[in-house]
Write an enzyme that holds these catalytic residues in place. Sequence first.
Site, PDB file in Angstrom:
ATOM      1  N   GLY A  98     147.758  28.159  58.167  1.00  0.00           N
ATOM      2  CA  GLY A  98     146.815  29.238  57.889  1.00  0.00           C
ATOM      3  C   GLY A  98     147.177  30.552  58.554  1.00  0.00           C
ATOM      4  O   GLY A  98     146.372  31.484  58.608  1.00  0.00           O
ATOM      5  N   LYS A 137     140.379  21.428  52.357  1.00  0.00           N
ATOM      6  CA  LYS A 137     139.587  21.655  53.584  1.00  0.00           C
ATOM      7  C   LYS A 137     138.117  21.891  53.215  1.00  0.00           C
ATOM      8  O   LYS A 137     137.630  21.289  52.270  1.00  0.00           O
ATOM      9  CB  LYS A 137     140.207  22.800  54.394  1.00  0.00           C
ATOM     10  CG  LYS A 137     141.714  22.580  54.620  1.00  0.00           C
ATOM     11  CD  LYS A 137     142.326  23.518  55.608  1.00  0.00           C
ATOM     12  CE  LYS A 137     143.815  23.210  55.736  1.00  0.00           C
ATOM     13  NZ  LYS A 137     144.492  24.016  56.748  1.00  0.00           N
ATOM     14  N   GLU A 184     153.096  19.061  60.159  1.00  0.00           N
ATOM     15  CA  GLU A 184     152.437  20.360  60.047  1.00  0.00           C
ATOM     16  C   GLU A 184     152.409  21.036  61.415  1.00  0.00           C
ATOM     17  O   GLU A 184     151.517  20.753  62.223  1.00  0.00           O
ATOM     18  CB  GLU A 184     151.004  20.187  59.536  1.00  0.00           C
ATOM     19  CG  GLU A 184     150.901  19.533  58.180  1.00  0.00           C
ATOM     20  CD  GLU A 184     149.587  19.870  57.474  1.00  0.00           C
ATOM     21  OE1 GLU A 184     149.648  20.434  56.378  1.00  0.00           O
ATOM     22  OE2 GLU A 184     148.510  19.599  58.036  1.00  0.00           O
TER      23      GLU A 184
END
Length: 249
Positions: free
Chosen positions: A172, A11, A166
């Site tokens: 996260g 990321k 995902e």
Amino acid sequence: MRSKIVAGNWKMNKNLSETKALLEELSEKLPATEAEVIVAPTFVNLADSSRMLKSSKIKVAAQNMHFAENGAYTGEISADMLLNIDVDLVIIGHSERRAYFGETDELLSKKVKAALAKNMRVIFCFGEELEERKAGNHFSVVESQLKNGLFDLPAEAWQHIVLAYEPVWAIGTGETASPEQAQEMHAFIRKTITDAYNASIANEVSILYGGSVKPSNAREIFSKQDVDGGLIGGAALVADNFISIIQAI
Ligand code: 13P
């Protein structure tokens, strides 16, 4: 061909010196494995990463690309630019691109086709949001993301596709889908592809799970029959954690 894959999506993390340090540590500690190991550093560090890993088993992917050949698209990166630095793998459709940058199924479909037209391999991401799962719509959401993003591709194109399921609520957040939830969805994905194409394409495509995979849960998730590996965010930023996840597969 269906294979085991562990991919790290870095990321918007790691400047150039941090990138080099992490790649050096990963290269040093990389265990012998039959799994394909991939890292996706940020664009600005891709050329250096690609050079550093030229003779390594670790492959480099881009986190995104534009669908056009070239032209007036300020801030964007083309397939040719990636290929020119020996990057032939690209992540398309990450939920952060969909949510924060307005990437629609229609746009993603164009990106996938542009990458495939250049013989690149695509890691195509998709997954439902928490509200959609709570409402029991997760299967239909995933089905429509697959259909709109990929199902007009010719059968031959599928050998260049890797799927990454995902669930957005697990990214996260520290909250992982249970191994059973991952398996259930991955089996559903194979069934959906069987219905749209055939069982051989469905069985040959690698399907990765992503969302809070870490050393402590990787083994159990990867042990599921239809889970072929992981797309790892936070845990891919620490060499020892990423290495443990590779060992888990
Ligand atoms: P985390 O592993 O940090 O949850 O991120 C997953 C992800 O988005 C990988 O693309």
